[in-house]
Write a protein that holds these residues in place. Structure first.
Motif, PDB file in Angstrom:
ATOM      1  N   PRO A 140       0.817  -1.224   0.000  1.00  0.00           N
ATOM      2  CA  PRO A 140       0.000   0.000   0.000  1.00  0.00           C
ATOM      3  C   PRO A 140       0.847   1.268   0.000  1.00  0.00           C
ATOM      4  O   PRO A 140       1.846   1.379   0.708  1.00  0.00           O
ATOM      5  N   PHE A 141       0.429   2.216  -0.816  1.00  0.00           N
ATOM      6  CA  PHE A 141       1.103   3.507  -0.906  1.00  0.00           C
ATOM      7  C   PHE A 141       0.093   4.631  -0.709  1.00  0.00           C
ATOM      8  O   PHE A 141      -1.104   4.477  -1.005  1.00  0.00           O
ATOM      9  N   HIS A 142       0.596   5.772  -0.245  1.00  0.00           N
ATOM     10  CA  HIS A 142      -0.198   6.995  -0.256  1.00  0.00           C
ATOM     11  C   HIS A 142      -0.275   7.515  -1.690  1.00  0.00           C
ATOM     12  O   HIS A 142       0.428   7.022  -2.581  1.00  0.00           O
ATOM     13  N   ALA A 143      -1.087   8.551  -1.887  1.00  0.00           N
ATOM     14  CA  ALA A 143      -1.259   9.114  -3.228  1.00  0.00           C
ATOM     15  C   ALA A 143       0.050   9.631  -3.801  1.00  0.00           C
ATOM     16  O   ALA A 143       0.248   9.616  -5.021  1.00  0.00           O
ATOM     17  N   ASP A 144       0.970  10.062  -2.926  1.00  0.00           N
ATOM     18  CA  ASP A 144       2.251  10.579  -3.410  1.00  0.00           C
ATOM     19  C   ASP A 144       3.291   9.486  -3.632  1.00  0.00           C
ATOM     20  O   ASP A 144       4.439   9.768  -3.972  1.00  0.00           O
ATOM     21  N   GLY A 145       2.900   8.224  -3.446  1.00  0.00           N
ATOM     22  CA  GLY A 145       3.797   7.110  -3.683  1.00  0.00           C
ATOM     23  C   GLY A 145       4.585   6.654  -2.474  1.00  0.00           C
ATOM     24  O   GLY A 145       5.323   5.658  -2.554  1.00  0.00           O
ATOM     25  N   SER A 146       4.454   7.329  -1.342  1.00  0.00           N
ATOM     26  CA  SER A 146       5.147   6.904  -0.132  1.00  0.00           C
ATOM     27  C   SER A 146       4.427   5.711   0.485  1.00  0.00           C
ATOM     28  O   SER A 146       3.225   5.501   0.286  1.00  0.00           O
ATOM     29  N   LEU A 147       5.173   4.912   1.234  1.00  0.00           N
ATOM     30  CA  LEU A 147       4.632   3.694   1.823  1.00  0.00           C
ATOM     31  C   LEU A 147       3.532   4.020   2.824  1.00  0.00           C
ATOM     32  O   LEU A 147       3.635   4.985   3.587  1.00  0.00           O
ATOM     33  N   ALA A 148       2.489   3.178   2.835  1.00  0.00           N
ATOM     34  CA  ALA A 148       1.348   3.379   3.735  1.00  0.00           C
ATOM     35  C   ALA A 148       1.086   2.115   4.559  1.00  0.00           C
ATOM     36  O   ALA A 148       0.069   1.442   4.380  1.00  0.00           O
ATOM     37  N   PRO A 149       1.992   1.775   5.473  1.00  0.00           N
ATOM     38  CA  PRO A 149       1.815   0.543   6.244  1.00  0.00           C
ATOM     39  C   PRO A 149       0.559   0.525   7.105  1.00  0.00           C
ATOM     40  O   PRO A 149       0.082  -0.547   7.489  1.00  0.00           O
ATOM     41  N   GLU A 150       0.019   1.708   7.393  1.00  0.00           N
ATOM     42  CA  GLU A 150      -1.195   1.761   8.209  1.00  0.00           C
ATOM     43  C   GLU A 150      -2.404   1.149   7.512  1.00  0.00           C
ATOM     44  O   GLU A 150      -3.440   0.881   8.150  1.00  0.00           O
ATOM     45  N   SER A 197       6.006  -9.819  -6.779  1.00  0.00           N
ATOM     46  CA  SER A 197       5.746  -9.035  -7.992  1.00  0.00           C
ATOM     47  C   SER A 197       4.525  -8.146  -7.824  1.00  0.00           C
ATOM     48  O   SER A 197       4.565  -6.947  -8.136  1.00  0.00           O
ATOM     49  N   THR A 198       3.427  -8.708  -7.334  1.00  0.00           N
ATOM     50  CA  THR A 198       2.220  -7.923  -7.092  1.00  0.00           C
ATOM     51  C   THR A 198       2.488  -6.841  -6.061  1.00  0.00           C
ATOM     52  O   THR A 198       1.917  -5.748  -6.136  1.00  0.00           O
ATOM     53  N   GLY A 199       3.357  -7.128  -5.105  1.00  0.00           N
ATOM     54  CA  GLY A 199       3.709  -6.160  -4.073  1.00  0.00           C
ATOM     55  C   GLY A 199       4.768  -5.162  -4.497  1.00  0.00           C
ATOM     56  O   GLY A 199       5.283  -4.415  -3.658  1.00  0.00           O
ATOM     57  N   GLU A 200       5.106  -5.138  -5.808  1.00  0.00           N
ATOM     58  CA  GLU A 200       6.093  -4.195  -6.349  1.00  0.00           C
ATOM     59  C   GLU A 200       7.402  -4.258  -5.563  1.00  0.00           C
ATOM     60  O   GLU A 200       8.037  -3.241  -5.281  1.00  0.00           O
ATOM     61  N   GLY A 201       7.808  -5.487  -5.229  1.00  0.00           N
ATOM     62  CA  GLY A 201       8.980  -5.660  -4.398  1.00  0.00           C
ATOM     63  C   GLY A 201      10.226  -4.985  -4.929  1.00  0.00           C
ATOM     64  O   GLY A 201      11.041  -4.467  -4.152  1.00  0.00           O
ATOM     65  N   HIS A 202      10.398  -4.970  -6.245  1.00  0.00           N
ATOM     66  CA  HIS A 202      11.588  -4.347  -6.824  1.00  0.00           C
ATOM     67  C   HIS A 202      11.514  -2.822  -6.796  1.00  0.00           C
ATOM     68  O   HIS A 202      12.518  -2.144  -7.089  1.00  0.00           O
ATOM     69  N   SER A 203      10.363  -2.271  -6.453  1.00  0.00           N
ATOM     70  CA  SER A 203      10.229  -0.820  -6.340  1.00  0.00           C
ATOM     71  C   SER A 203      10.264  -0.357  -4.880  1.00  0.00           C
ATOM     72  O   SER A 203      10.060   0.827  -4.607  1.00  0.00           O
ATOM     73  N   LEU A 204      10.519  -1.292  -3.973  1.00  0.00           N
ATOM     74  CA  LEU A 204      10.603  -0.981  -2.552  1.00  0.00           C
ATOM     75  C   LEU A 204      12.064  -0.970  -2.110  1.00  0.00           C
ATOM     76  O   LEU A 204      12.866  -1.781  -2.564  1.00  0.00           O
ATOM     77  N   THR A 205      12.387  -0.051  -1.203  1.00  0.00           N
ATOM     78  CA  THR A 205      13.701  -0.100  -0.586  1.00  0.00           C
ATOM     79  C   THR A 205      13.729  -1.252   0.425  1.00  0.00           C
ATOM     80  O   THR A 205      12.685  -1.765   0.849  1.00  0.00           O
ATOM     81  N   CYS A 206      14.928  -1.624   0.827  1.00  0.00           N
ATOM     82  CA  CYS A 206      15.054  -2.666   1.844  1.00  0.00           C
ATOM     83  C   CYS A 206      14.336  -2.237   3.126  1.00  0.00           C
ATOM     84  O   CYS A 206      13.633  -3.030   3.758  1.00  0.00           O
ATOM     85  N   ALA A 207      14.481  -0.967   3.505  1.00  0.00           N
ATOM     86  CA  ALA A 207      13.830  -0.465   4.720  1.00  0.00           C
ATOM     87  C   ALA A 207      12.309  -0.537   4.611  1.00  0.00           C
ATOM     88  O   ALA A 207      11.617  -0.860   5.587  1.00  0.00           O
ATOM     89  N   GLY A 264      -3.737   2.393  -2.750  1.00  0.00           N
ATOM     90  CA  GLY A 264      -3.061   3.482  -3.444  1.00  0.00           C
ATOM     91  C   GLY A 264      -2.621   3.148  -4.849  1.00  0.00           C
ATOM     92  O   GLY A 264      -2.969   2.106  -5.406  1.00  0.00           O
ATOM     93  N   PRO A 265      -1.822   4.013  -5.440  1.00  0.00           N
ATOM     94  CA  PRO A 265      -1.379   3.827  -6.824  1.00  0.00           C
ATOM     95  C   PRO A 265      -0.193   2.871  -6.915  1.00  0.00           C
ATOM     96  O   PRO A 265       0.444   2.539  -5.910  1.00  0.00           O
ATOM     97  N   ALA A 266       0.118   2.462  -8.140  1.00  0.00           N
ATOM     98  CA  ALA A 266       1.375   1.771  -8.410  1.00  0.00           C
ATOM     99  C   ALA A 266       2.480   2.810  -8.556  1.00  0.00           C
ATOM    100  O   ALA A 266       2.234   3.953  -8.942  1.00  0.00           O
ATOM    101  N   ARG A 267       3.689   2.406  -8.236  1.00  0.00           N
ATOM    102  CA  ARG A 267       4.836   3.295  -8.365  1.00  0.00           C
ATOM    103  C   ARG A 267       5.413   3.258  -9.776  1.00  0.00           C
ATOM    104  O   ARG A 267       5.343   2.243 -10.457  1.00  0.00           O
ATOM    105  N   LEU A 268       6.015   4.370 -10.158  1.00  0.00           N
ATOM    106  CA  LEU A 268       6.794   4.381 -11.396  1.00  0.00           C
ATOM    107  C   LEU A 268       7.874   3.309 -11.328  1.00  0.00           C
ATOM    108  O   LEU A 268       8.407   3.039 -10.249  1.00  0.00           O
ATOM    109  N   PRO A 269       8.144   2.652 -12.438  1.00  0.00           N
ATOM    110  CA  PRO A 269       7.767   2.997 -13.814  1.00  0.00           C
ATOM    111  C   PRO A 269       6.393   2.496 -14.247  1.00  0.00           C
ATOM    112  O   PRO A 269       6.030   2.632 -15.409  1.00  0.00           O
TER     113      PRO A 269
END
Length: 310
Positions: A15-25, A47-57, A272-277
């Motif tokens: 889950p992400f906020h509208a600005d693409g930041s992580l939304a763990p809540e 893949s569905t979780g956009e793992g490659h678009s997430l930082t390790c943190a 929320g939205p998907a992250r770029l790209p």
């Protein structure tokens, strides 16, 4: 794990906020929604979780929240830990074991690719060794990684080098390879299927369960498909698989992941939205999608909305 993955396992959205930041809540409502719709196991940050678009943190932050929220909702959690950086994968594997996840999984590195089957096994062994008490699934998805080796040979050769090897998340439409792998696996290894559009074909080939993204929003469709197959009603099973394919085609027209996340929003789970790209649909496009899904019977087969499952 409590048992092999002989069920529908949901590959969750991150889950992400509208600005693409992580939304763990958002994860508590996400978990409650899936549990109320009959899901018992989730596969996170794949893949569905956009793992490659997430930082390790960010992945670690999602691990933390799922480790408490999942069990509270009766969900066992499998963490995808793989990526191009094996040192990050090791960190993630250690965290997953510390948090008590049911299993971990890792796909092949895809930038600097392993050049041989033995190289792939070395990568898996290095990651699995960091979680020596946790079952390990190799995640075979050659369409995304560009890494393709015979999985039946992987099972034979990896068995002696990865003591925690539980099986393969088989996201590869090659049913001949799948059948070969099932014959090698026997009762020792678990091979959940990962191509939702081909679930019926996989069941006929010997699959017992599946891991997929479309189970987020249409679990009943697939449960009914499996039930029809098991009672020998192939005509009904084929009809339901056809609905699955048509729904997936409709979503893919405007970018599958972004549109699937928008669909979850319409079901009351704001991931929320998907992250770029990756791209995202417009509201008008989502309206059009909902009309098409209703034509296909989504009111009957789709997951119940969040407000209906509280």
């Amino acid at each position: 794990m409590n048992s092999p993955l002989h069920e529908l396992v949901v590959a969750t959205h991150s889950p992400f906020h509208a600005d693409g930041s992580l939304a763990p809540e958002v994860v508590p409502s996400q978990a409650a929604f899936l549990s109320a719709n009959g899901i018992r196991t989730v596969f996170i940050t794949g893949s569905t979780g956009e793992g490659h678009s997430l930082t390790c943190a960010e992945r670690l932050a999602l691990y933390e929240v799922w480790s408490t929220v999942g069990p509270a909702e009766g969900l066992q959690v499998i963490a995808h830990v793989g990526g191009n950086c094996l040192e990050d994968a090791k960190i993630l594997a250690r965290a997953a074991e510390k948090l008590g996840f049911a299993a971990i999984s890792a796909l092949a590195p895809s930038y600097y690719k392993p050049g041989s089957l033995s190289g792939l096994i070395d990568c898996c062994a290095a990651i699995a060794a960091e979680a020596p008490k946790t079952p390990f699934y190799h995640y075979d998805i050659p369409s995304m990684t560009g890494v393709s080796f015979p999985m039946e040979k992987f099972l034979v050769e990896a068995a002696g080098q990865v003591p925690t090897l539980a099986g393969i998340k088989f996201t590869n439409p090659d049913l001949v390879s799948y059948r070969r792998s099932l014959e090698v696996a026997g009762s020792r290894f678990d091979l959940p299927w990962g191509v939702d559009e081909m679930l019926l074909a996989a069941l006929a080939t010997g699959a017992k369960g599946g891991v997929g993204s479309t189970y987020n929003w249409a679990p009943k469709l697939y449960l009914d498909l499996i039930a029809a197959f098991e009672r020998g009603d192939l005509e009904e099973a084929r009809r339901l698989q056809g609905i699955s394919i048509a729904m997936i085609d409709a979503i893919a027209k405007t970018g599958f992941l972004g549109t699937a996340k928008a669909l979850m929003g319409r079901l009351g789970v704001e991931v929320g939205p998907a992250r770029l790209p990756l791209g995202n649909p417009t509201e008008v496009e989502v309206d059009s999608l909902m009309e098409r899904l209703e034509e296909l019977g989504f009111g009957e087969w789709g997951a119940r909305k969040a407000e209906m499952v509280v």
